[in-house]
Design an enzyme around this catalytic site. Structure first.
Site: not given
Lengths: 596, 263
Positions: A116, A241, A243, A253, A256, A287, A354, A395
């Protein structure tokens, strides 16, 4: 009006709220008040996974996870909190497994793990397989598993009870203590006062300040708004954030995890452009970096599509087996909403609003801070509504599902233990006054303004002026737009005047919160004259640790109750904000340049 | 994909003056909604709205348009708007769907003007317009013990489960409790005491989980007069499931487990 008395009241029934309720419910008499049926919460939309250094598939340890979290957050992370989260991550995953969560498995029958963004082995050497997952519906499985365990433990839910205020007593020295919460019952329009020794806010984020967002319609920052209107601070609101991979034009969405499984971002020329921006970990950079790189590709004319306004997520090389077994939901989203078959053609994507890194400041015990030093006794917050701060200015993917489990659990334990140590405090004389005023005002207002019109204008200015890239000019534009919209909000009228399931009224209340939070976001973004993590200023392009290695803390200046300028029934709805700062807790990692 | 009717821009007379401008490529469609608000109505009635729709619009966008710009009293639940929260199950043109997953391009009439009907899901009491009382549905869900039951001490680390054992119940873990299946079932319409497909799907999720130890209890519950034997295998539930769960198959597997008492 109805009165209720519980030791602990949990507001919100997403992952953090239910994780808290499972702990609190076994220790003290607990009620969960929730705007939505628990299983509708947006935790269920999370896809990719939950990171923990289980080391089930390769070498890993929680210290590396801590470092990645801190570096990912561009050093604005409170390092003591990140340590707690990374250390407790392992038990948090194992607890969920024991509660029944159906994680994907390794050939040996252990919990499987995958790569990730931003999660690396040995301080950035290469991507590491740290994310525990259940296909691409990990959030769904967490939400279902927590709800199932709430049923098992007999947790008491008040479904479709919309909390609109928290009650406090003020001590002689001016400090506040929490005494309960006030809710509006959607089914009947009745107001309920819940006296409680402790209240946990777990109401999620406020993505609906933006137009293009992965967030649900219901994510309107109610908990932040309620607490902010009490004169309590909001921390780091400028860090929002985006995304990287929202379905272009829709914002839905695409996890990821797609890149974790090998998906590649390409520009109109087919170039794998992330090789230029993050040579070591490429498409698996954090991100903020990927989102900015995508925006730059488009700005510089290398966007795909007829309008050159997006980039492409290529998974055609992954094969049907991987798509169907590990990424089935997002494969289907692409088919359903864009009519694109990911097996054969790349998926058009663009950054989508996001996640709020900022929120209600808490310590690692989930106690809400009244200022830089003191807590509000009896008041707790966990999940996206809160800012511990484990995410700093950006994050890492999977750390939100981790956050809700680690700090949801901590909040539940701490709130119950506090309740068991303390007596009930007396409620204020008219505990429901503020809520009654707000609801009655909105139900009877005759102004000419429409909720949808104001909300659309808000979302449009935020998208245009306060998203991936910002400048002094755009932020000033956003601020003046938002303040104008707040003024218009004073004349808002709802069409539905009834008491029964008045969602028209609900949307009007939500809009009020969104306006307050958008203003706070833009206000602290204007003041932060640097670029760090999710906050990228075109006019201040570098990180400035000398002046800005600190958290912003914003306080709403409360008006006099007699203030003639406050719109009727909407007291506190004004634009005076006091901006302060709080030091970052640094334990073992000194800030370094952030390269991947 | 666009419908063969006149462009929407030429006929905006009935729309409120402050509604957003009609986007290029939009077509006027009629949305017929079954309305009921016990605060003011004696009975159910139909209301029609003529509004613009794009091929990329979902039915939920149309409902929002009506609620936000024409009639704020129109009431329905929704949250995530992309088919994962399960809030907006409703009957669209007579079949149970999530309003956020039905695209208008699939709804346009081949000839003449498009008209779609929207009703609340059947078999649960209507509270207001498209919003129904979900409590009976969740009661049936809770009755099958929808949580993992184990005995003895927990292991230090995770319980082991093979890839094949995990795969055995994968399909039924997808359920989002939207009630589209249960409220498409003719047996449920006539016998509200029937547990219904969703509850059985969630029982299946645990009965076939190698880690769980309460399969027998759940099977006993579902062997009841209101249990799996009520299923007449009409497959409505499978057709209705927005998550693509093989609902009828899951019910058959539970029946088989009951007959042979083995999984």
């Amino acid at each position: 009006m109805q009165f209720h008395k519980y030791d602990v009241v949990v507001v919100g029934a997403g992952g953090a709220g239910m994780r808290a309720a499972i702990e609190s419910g076994q220790r003290a008499r607990t009620a969960v008040l929730t705007k939505l049926y628990p299983t509708r919460s947006h935790t269920g939309a999370a896809q990719g996974g939950m990171c923990a250094a289980l080391a089930n598939v390769e070498e890993d340890n929680w210290e590396w996870h801590t470092f990645d979290t801190i570096k990912g957050g561009d050093y604005l992370v409170d390092q003591d909190a990140a340590e707690v989260m990374a250390k407790e991550a392992i038990d948090a995953v194992l607890d969920l497994e024991k509660m029944g969560l159906p994680f994907n498995r390794t050939p040996e029958g252990r919990i499987d793990q995958r790569r990730f963004g931003g999660h690396t082995r040995d301080h950035g050497k290469s991507p590491v397989r740290r994310s525990c997952y259940a296909a691409d519906r990990t959030g769904h499985m967490i939400l279902q598993t927590l709800y199932q365990n709430c049923i098992k433990h007999g947790v008491e839910f008040f479904n479709e009870f919309y909390v609109l205020d928290v009650n406090m007593t003020t001590d002689a020295d001016g400090s506040q203590r929490c005494t309960g919460a006030v809710a509006y019952e959607l089914a009947t329009g009745e107001i309920h006062v819940f006296q409680a020794k402790s209240v946990i806010f777990a109401t999620g984020g406020f993505g609906k300040v933006f137009k293009t967002t992965s967030n649900a319609h219901t994510l309107t920052g109610d908990g932040l708004g309620i607490i902010y209107r009490k004169g309590l601070p909001l921390e780091d609101m400028e860090f929002y954030q985006f995304h990287p991979t929202g379905l272009a034009g829709l914002g839905i969405l695409i996890s990821e995890a797609v890149r974790g499984e090998g998906g590649i971002l390409r520009n109109a020329d087919g170039e794998r452009f992330m090789e230029r921006y993050a040579p070591t970990i490429k498409d698996l950079a954090p991100r903020d970096i990927v989102a900015r790189s995508m925006a730059l590709e488009v700005l510089e004319g290398r966007g795909a599509g007829p309008n050159k306004d997006h980039v492409l997520l290529d998974v055609t090389h992954l094969g049907e087996e991987v798509l169907e077994s590990k990424l089935p939901d997002i494969t289907e989203f692409s088919r359903t909403y864009l009519g694109v078959e990911p097996l054969n053609e790349p998926v058009p994507v663009y950054p989508t609003a996001h996640y709020a890194m900022g929120g209600v400041p808490t310590n690692v015990e989930a106690e809400v801070l009244a200022d830089n030093e003191n807590v509000v006794p009896g008041l707790y917050a966990a999940g996206e509504v809160a800012c511990v701060s484990v995410h700093g200015s950006n994050r890492l993917g999977t750390n939100s599902l981790l956050d809700i489990n680690v700090f949801g659990r901590r909040a539940g334990i701490a709130a119950a233990e506090y309740a068991n140590r303390n007596e009930f405090l007396e409620l204020p004389e008219e505990p429901a006054q503020l809520v009654e005023g707000m609801v009655n005002h909105l139900r009877t207002a005759e102004g000419g303004e429409r909720v949808a019109t104001i909300r659309t204008a808000l979302q449009e200015t935020m998208d245009a002026n306060a998203s991936v890239y910002r400048t002094e000019e755009t932020l000033k534009q956003a601020l003046s737009d938002v303040q104008l919209l707040k003024e218009r909000y004073g004349r808002v009228a709802v069409h539905d005047k009834g008491k029964r399931y008045n969602h028209d009224l609900l949307e009007a209340v939500e809009l009020g919160f969104l306006l307050d939070l958008a203003e706070a976001l833009v206000n602290s973004a204007l003041a932060r004259k640097e670029s760090r993590g999710g906050h990228a200023r075109e006019d201040y392009t570098t990180r400035d640790d000398t002046n800005f290695m600190r958290h912003s803390m914003q306080y709403k200046q409360l008006p006099d109750e007699e203030d003639p300028n406050a719109p009727l029934g909407l007291t506190g709805f004004r634009s005076d904000i006091r901006l302060d700062y709080k030091p970052v807790t640094v334990t073992r990692y000194q800030p370094m340049e952030r390269k991947y | 994909m666009t419908a063969p009717t006149t462009n929407a821009n030429s006929e905006t007379a009935d729309l409120p003056s402050d509604a957003p401008p009609i986007p290029e490529g939009a077509t006027m469609v009629t949305v017929k909604i079954e309305r009921y608000n016990p605060e003011v109505d004696d009975d159910l009635h139909w209301e029609s709205y003529r509004i613009p729709a794009l091929p990329s619009d979902r039915v939920l966008n149309l409902l929002h348009y009506i609620k936000w710009y024409i009639d704020g009293t129109l009431t329905f639940r929704r949250s995530c708007a992309h088919g994962v929260c399960g809030s907006d199950a409703m009957r669209i043109n007579g079949v149970n769907r999530l309003a956020c997953k039905v695209l208008m391009k699939d709804m346009f009439a081949k000839k003449g003007e498009t008209s779609i009907t929207v009703e609340p899901i059947k078999g649960l009491p209507v509270e207001k317009d498209l919003l129904v009382d979900m409590e009976p549905f969740f009661e049936a869900y809770k009755a099958i013990k929808p949580y993992m039951v184990t005995t003895g001490n927990d292991p230090t680390r995770e319980r082991f489960q093979s890839v094949a054992e995990r795969e055995r119940f994968d399909d039924t873990t997808k359920c989002i409790l939207c009630a589209a299946c249960t409220t498409s079932c003719p047996v449920y319409w006539s016998e509200g005491s029937y547990f219904g497909p969703a509850a059985i799907v969630n029982a299946h999720r645990f009965i076939f989980d190698s880690r769980d130890e309460a399969a027998e209890e759940r099977l006993d519950i579902l062997n009841d007069i209101d249990g799996v034997w009520r299923c007449r295998t009409t497959f409505n539930c499978t057709d209705a499931c927005p998550r693509g769960i093989q609902v009828t198959k899951a019910i058959q597997e539970v029946k088989r487990a009951l007959m042979f008492r083995r999984r």
